[in-house]
Motif scaffolding. Structure first.
Motif, PDB file in Angstrom:
ATOM      1  N   TRP A  72       3.472  -4.502   2.810  1.00  0.00           N
ATOM      2  CA  TRP A  72       4.507  -4.867   1.835  1.00  0.00           C
ATOM      3  C   TRP A  72       5.027  -6.255   2.169  1.00  0.00           C
ATOM      4  O   TRP A  72       5.396  -6.530   3.314  1.00  0.00           O
ATOM      5  N   ASP A  73       5.049  -7.135   1.180  1.00  0.00           N
ATOM      6  CA  ASP A  73       5.551  -8.488   1.391  1.00  0.00           C
ATOM      7  C   ASP A  73       7.067  -8.475   1.301  1.00  0.00           C
ATOM      8  O   ASP A  73       7.636  -8.292   0.225  1.00  0.00           O
ATOM      9  N   GLN A  95       0.820  -1.197   0.000  1.00  0.00           N
ATOM     10  CA  GLN A  95       0.000   0.000   0.000  1.00  0.00           C
ATOM     11  C   GLN A  95       0.858   1.252   0.000  1.00  0.00           C
ATOM     12  O   GLN A  95       0.358   2.343  -0.185  1.00  0.00           O
ATOM     13  N   THR A  96       2.160   1.118   0.262  1.00  0.00           N
ATOM     14  CA  THR A  96       2.986   2.311   0.451  1.00  0.00           C
ATOM     15  C   THR A  96       4.145   2.405  -0.495  1.00  0.00           C
ATOM     16  O   THR A  96       4.877   3.369  -0.487  1.00  0.00           O
ATOM     17  N   THR A  97       4.349   1.414  -1.359  1.00  0.00           N
ATOM     18  CA  THR A  97       5.523   1.462  -2.225  1.00  0.00           C
ATOM     19  C   THR A  97       5.494   2.645  -3.163  1.00  0.00           C
ATOM     20  O   THR A  97       4.448   3.059  -3.609  1.00  0.00           O
ATOM     21  N   LYS A  98       6.662   3.187  -3.457  1.00  0.00           N
ATOM     22  CA  LYS A  98       6.755   4.276  -4.419  1.00  0.00           C
ATOM     23  C   LYS A  98       6.482   3.726  -5.808  1.00  0.00           C
ATOM     24  O   LYS A  98       6.633   2.545  -6.070  1.00  0.00           O
ATOM     25  N   VAL A  99       6.106   4.607  -6.714  1.00  0.00           N
ATOM     26  CA  VAL A  99       5.638   4.152  -8.023  1.00  0.00           C
ATOM     27  C   VAL A  99       6.700   3.361  -8.748  1.00  0.00           C
ATOM     28  O   VAL A  99       7.818   3.819  -8.884  1.00  0.00           O
ATOM     29  N   LEU A 157      16.896   4.572  -4.543  1.00  0.00           N
ATOM     30  CA  LEU A 157      16.335   5.673  -3.775  1.00  0.00           C
ATOM     31  C   LEU A 157      14.826   5.544  -3.576  1.00  0.00           C
ATOM     32  O   LEU A 157      14.243   6.321  -2.828  1.00  0.00           O
ATOM     33  N   PHE A 158      14.183   4.585  -4.237  1.00  0.00           N
ATOM     34  CA  PHE A 158      12.773   4.341  -3.997  1.00  0.00           C
ATOM     35  C   PHE A 158      12.619   3.572  -2.683  1.00  0.00           C
ATOM     36  O   PHE A 158      13.532   2.888  -2.227  1.00  0.00           O
ATOM     37  N   GLU A 159      11.449   3.667  -2.086  1.00  0.00           N
ATOM     38  CA  GLU A 159      11.151   2.796  -0.950  1.00  0.00           C
ATOM     39  C   GLU A 159      11.198   1.353  -1.444  1.00  0.00           C
ATOM     40  O   GLU A 159      10.699   1.041  -2.523  1.00  0.00           O
ATOM     41  N   HIS A 160      11.796   0.471  -0.653  1.00  0.00           N
ATOM     42  CA  HIS A 160      12.019  -0.927  -1.040  1.00  0.00           C
ATOM     43  C   HIS A 160      12.892  -1.015  -2.287  1.00  0.00           C
ATOM     44  O   HIS A 160      12.714  -1.897  -3.138  1.00  0.00           O
ATOM     45  N   GLY A 161      13.842  -0.071  -2.402  1.00  0.00           N
ATOM     46  CA  GLY A 161      14.746  -0.035  -3.543  1.00  0.00           C
ATOM     47  C   GLY A 161      15.489  -1.340  -3.730  1.00  0.00           C
ATOM     48  O   GLY A 161      15.881  -2.012  -2.769  1.00  0.00           O
ATOM     49  N   GLY A 162      15.678  -1.715  -4.991  1.00  0.00           N
ATOM     50  CA  GLY A 162      16.356  -2.958  -5.335  1.00  0.00           C
ATOM     51  C   GLY A 162      15.417  -4.136  -5.526  1.00  0.00           C
ATOM     52  O   GLY A 162      15.833  -5.184  -6.023  1.00  0.00           O
ATOM     53  N   THR A 163      14.141  -3.991  -5.150  1.00  0.00           N
ATOM     54  CA  THR A 163      13.192  -5.092  -5.298  1.00  0.00           C
ATOM     55  C   THR A 163      12.840  -5.284  -6.773  1.00  0.00           C
ATOM     56  O   THR A 163      12.506  -4.330  -7.470  1.00  0.00           O
ATOM     57  N   GLN A 207       3.541   2.550 -23.785  1.00  0.00           N
ATOM     58  CA  GLN A 207       2.456   2.588 -22.813  1.00  0.00           C
ATOM     59  C   GLN A 207       2.971   2.147 -21.454  1.00  0.00           C
ATOM     60  O   GLN A 207       3.725   1.173 -21.349  1.00  0.00           O
ATOM     61  N   LEU A 208       2.522   2.852 -20.423  1.00  0.00           N
ATOM     62  CA  LEU A 208       2.844   2.517 -19.042  1.00  0.00           C
ATOM     63  C   LEU A 208       1.593   2.691 -18.205  1.00  0.00           C
ATOM     64  O   LEU A 208       0.887   3.695 -18.348  1.00  0.00           O
ATOM     65  N   GLN A 209       1.310   1.707 -17.361  1.00  0.00           N
ATOM     66  CA  GLN A 209       0.167   1.813 -16.472  1.00  0.00           C
ATOM     67  C   GLN A 209       0.561   1.278 -15.104  1.00  0.00           C
ATOM     68  O   GLN A 209       1.303   0.289 -14.996  1.00  0.00           O
ATOM     69  N   THR A 210       0.107   1.968 -14.032  1.00  0.00           N
ATOM     70  CA  THR A 210       0.375   1.519 -12.665  1.00  0.00           C
ATOM     71  C   THR A 210      -0.941   1.427 -11.900  1.00  0.00           C
ATOM     72  O   THR A 210      -1.961   1.989 -12.305  1.00  0.00           O
ATOM     73  N   ASN A 211      -0.887   0.730 -10.755  1.00  0.00           N
ATOM     74  CA  ASN A 211      -2.085   0.612  -9.928  1.00  0.00           C
ATOM     75  C   ASN A 211      -2.048   1.623  -8.786  1.00  0.00           C
ATOM     76  O   ASN A 211      -1.177   2.492  -8.738  1.00  0.00           O
ATOM     77  N   ASP A 212      -2.983   1.495  -7.834  1.00  0.00           N
ATOM     78  CA  ASP A 212      -3.053   2.475  -6.754  1.00  0.00           C
ATOM     79  C   ASP A 212      -1.969   2.268  -5.707  1.00  0.00           C
ATOM     80  O   ASP A 212      -1.891   3.021  -4.735  1.00  0.00           O
ATOM     81  N   GLU A 213      -1.120   1.259  -5.907  1.00  0.00           N
ATOM     82  CA  GLU A 213       0.046   1.062  -5.043  1.00  0.00           C
ATOM     83  C   GLU A 213       1.332   1.495  -5.733  1.00  0.00           C
ATOM     84  O   GLU A 213       2.414   1.330  -5.201  1.00  0.00           O
ATOM     85  N   GLY A 214       1.195   2.007  -6.954  1.00  0.00           N
ATOM     86  CA  GLY A 214       2.360   2.473  -7.690  1.00  0.00           C
ATOM     87  C   GLY A 214       3.135   1.384  -8.389  1.00  0.00           C
ATOM     88  O   GLY A 214       4.225   1.633  -8.905  1.00  0.00           O
ATOM     89  N   GLN A 215       2.607   0.161  -8.439  1.00  0.00           N
ATOM     90  CA  GLN A 215       3.302  -0.940  -9.094  1.00  0.00           C
ATOM     91  C   GLN A 215       2.882  -1.027 -10.557  1.00  0.00           C
ATOM     92  O   GLN A 215       1.728  -0.757 -10.896  1.00  0.00           O
TER      93      GLN A 215
END
Length: 697
Positions: free
Chosen positions: A546-547, A6-10, A628-634, A264-272
């Protein structure tokens, strides 16, 4: 196998997308080390002002596309079609460029941004606090913690974009902030971004003649009717360099190209990311001239022609047009509104490459030449979260002229290809989030009646596009001494192939071991895809937001039959798990699921036969969150490669051998129709009239 949050950066994908920070250097009067407000700012290209929402057209939501604003804009000799939708996660972005904001000068150093205000009222009005976002043009010359060049090496032009981490100091007419770079894609949720661009036809116009676009922008020069030249010298109208392709010398091989990329690029409400696609329509001229590289070359009877050689990588200043290599597209703080509160720009970068490959298994005397024009529409590689990887070969029409060698021993058997490729990169500074590439193949094959090998015959036949195997994976246990939860861990494991993932349900540890007894999970696949794609495996701890990840992504090459069966896979624990070991216990099997139809090009009564056709290859490098993103490297999406998929070649020439009375016919005198297999809702139909079409059904 994408962990939910719910909190990951885009997390997003595209093309070659560059998110950009840049800088310069002069001092404000009396303020040592500060960069004074630039006297002017260079507009990004295309001009973001042209995309103000009042100039757009609202499109209703349809199928899997959201409500969005559509623009059709011309600038600098190019036409842009742009769709955008997105929900901002910040209320506003403070723009240093605006004179109304009262910024006199700035200083950037060691993760700090200092602003010198022209009045204390301006400082109070700005109200810059923690989590505020600050933007500015490259002319401010501010480089903080992120490269001013993208991974492609090109200067970035969208300017600085910084998030305030802390208000470090304040004075009546100055402020000091601790800041970090932020991506435009971190500032929006539920993003939809679709863009395509093409050069406008302007008969009789040339930059050399002094042509000019709106606002004094110089249109690009061109060489003949084409925008790009790959390994092509405009003055001599010949290849810039010669190359070896296997046993053959490519003495004059080049491509001239007009291209319309689509992204084209599309993301969800969690930024994924939920959709990543890169398409290419193009008209290009392929010029192939090959001969035996060395008369002493010994031909390997087991050789293949599957290895691509990079002939040219652009852009390069002497190679036709390089002045246009990146575009910047605005992302709106308010979409449908009479007031456009703020925008940030995202940069999109595409690089063009020319590849070639050839195979020869019988001797060749003399030179084989072919010049062919191909008009290609709608080639695309794509990934969606729901269905994984998919592609479309589009449609292609081709025609050309061929000169056969002057043979002495009447034995020749070869296949050769030239493929212009476009690669779009989604970068954050010098870190790669993802790449997508599409290569359009101009394939030819030549053989003589006396040749005893089958390189040409193999190349002439269409690639199989039939799911011919069941790939089955059973992850039945996971062991680790790592820990990712304050209380009891809830582990689960999963595997992915071609972007489609299959997860086990959550379990619990007994000691350091979690088990599942669900048996095999199977999918139907084309076995040929295992040559270039691996099966990826992972293990996570289920959580509300976040898993967390137990192990670095593991991969297995299942094209190698020795890797099938019952396996113990030693994985690398992640730093966050604090584990010292991790093991997955897995069973792999491959089972034929259907009998392939036989493919045969048939025997030819021609002394010399020449065939031509189209094909495509490409792929997506996956998607990784920058450091530099939250959960960077995932890693959110695994790499996917599309091997060469060819339509059946059509016969272009049937000629006599020297000294023979065999008649000569062209493909226009032979009319028959052949149906090929379909994939992804596409059926291939070939008319052997020098015309090749892929028809969507």
């Amino acid at each position: 196998m994408v962990p939910m949050s719910q909190t990951t950066k885009v997390a997003t994908f595209v093309l070659g997308v560059c998110l950009q920070l840049a800088s310069s250097a002069s001092n404000a009067p009396g303020v040592l080390g500060y960069t004074k407000r630039p006297s002017s700012f260079v507009k990004p290209f295309p001009d973001p002002a042209l995309f103000h929402p009042r100039n757009g057209r609202r499109l209703e939501a349809e199928e899997d596309l959201p409500e969005r604003v559509h623009f059709e804009v011309e600038d600098g000799g190019y036409e842009f079609h742009y769709d955008f939708a997105g929900t901002p996660t910040v209320e506003r972005v403070f723009n240093l460029d605006s004179e109304e904001n009262g910024v006199e000068a700035i200083q950037c150093a060691d993760g700090r941004l200092s602003i010198y205000w022209n009045t204390s009222k301006a400082k109070d009005a700005a109200k810059l606090e923690k989590d505020a976002v600050i933007s500015g043009s490259p002319e401010w010359q501010c480089n903080i913690s992120n490269s001013t060049k993208s991974r492609s090496g090109m200067p970035q032009r969208t300017g600085l974009l910084l998030r305030v981490l802390q208000v470090a100091d304040a004075a009546p007419v100055s402020s000091v902030f601790r800041v970090a770079p932020v991506s435009p894609l971190q500032l929006f949720r539920n993003v939809y971004l679709g863009v395509s661009w093409r050069r406008l036809e302007q008969p009789g116009w040339s930059a050399a003649a002094g042509g000019e676009a709106r606002d004094g922008r110089q249109l690009q020069t061109s060489c003949g009717d084409f925008e790009w030249g790959l390994n092509y010298d405009c003055d001599s109208q010949q290849a810039s360099q010669s190359y070896s392709l296997g046993p053959l010398k490519c003495s004059n091989c080049y491509v001239t190209l007009n291209a319309t990329p689509t992204f084209q690029l599309q993301t969800n409400d969690e930024g994924q990311p939920t959709r990543l696609s890169f398409g290419l329509s193009a008209k290009f001229q392929s010029h192939l001239e090959v001969r035996l590289d060395d008369v002493e070359t010994s031909l390997d009877p087991n050789a293949t022609e599957d290895t691509w050689t990079t002939i040219f990588t652009g852009p390069r200043s002497e190679n036709l047009i390089d002045t246009f290599t990146a575009i910047t597209m605005p992302m709106f703080g308010k979409l449908i509104s009479s007031v456009n509160d703020w925008t940030v720009n995202i940069g999109i970068y595409v690089i063009y490459t020319l590849k070639g490959k050839a195979g020869l298994q019988s001797s060749l005397d003399g030179v084989l030449r072919d010049q062919r024009t191909l008009e290609w529409t709608g080639a695309e590689v794509a990934w969606t979260k729901e269905s994984g990887f998919n592609y479309s070969l589009g449609s292609v029409i081709h025609n050309g002229t061929t000169t056969t060698p002057s043979l002495t021993d009447f034995s020749a058997d070869l296949a050769a290809s030239l493929a212009p490729c476009a690669q779009l990169s989604l970068d954050f500074g010098d870190e790669s989030m993802s790449d997508a590439s599409t290569c359009l193949e101009a394939n030819v094959a030549y053989s003589t009646q006396r040749a005893t090998t089958s390189v040409a015959a193999t190349a002439i036949a269409a690639s199989s596009q039939v799911d011919d195997e069941d790939l089955c994976v059973d992850i039945y246990a996971f062991e680790t001494d790592g820990n990712l939860d304050t209380f009891s861990d809830e582990p689960y494991a999963g595997w992915c192939f071609l972007g489609t993932c299959h997860n086990r349900p959550t379990s619990s540890f007994s000691g350091n071991r979690a088990e599942w007894d669900a048996g095999y999970q199977c999918v139907k696949i084309q076995s040929s895809l295992l040559q270039s794609n691996k099966v990826y495996l992972g293990a996570w701890e289920s959580d509300t937001l976040w898993d967390d990840v137990y192990i670095e992504r593991a991969s297995e090459d299942l094209f190698k039959l020795e890797n099938l069966g019952n396996r113990t896979i030693n994985a690398t624990p992640t730093a966050t798990s604090k584990g010292t070991y991790a093991r997955l216990f897995v069973r792999f099997k491959r089972t034929p699921s259907s009998r392939l139809l036989s493919q045969s090009s048939g025997s030819s009564s021609c002394g010399q036969s020449f065939y031509a056709g189209g094909g495509m290859h490409g792929g997506i490098s996956g998607f990784v969150l920058p450091s530099l993103f939250e959960h960077g490297g995932t890693r959110l999406v695994d790499p996917i490669q599309l091997p060469s998929y060819r339509s059946e070649m059509s016969q272009q020439l049937c000629a006599a051998l020297p000294g023979s009375n065999t008649g000569q016919i062209s493909s226009s005198q032979r009319a028959h129709r052949a149906h090929l297999w379909g994939v992804g809702g596409v059926t291939a139909t070939v008319w052997l009239l020098g015309r090749l079409e892929w028809l969507a059904m």
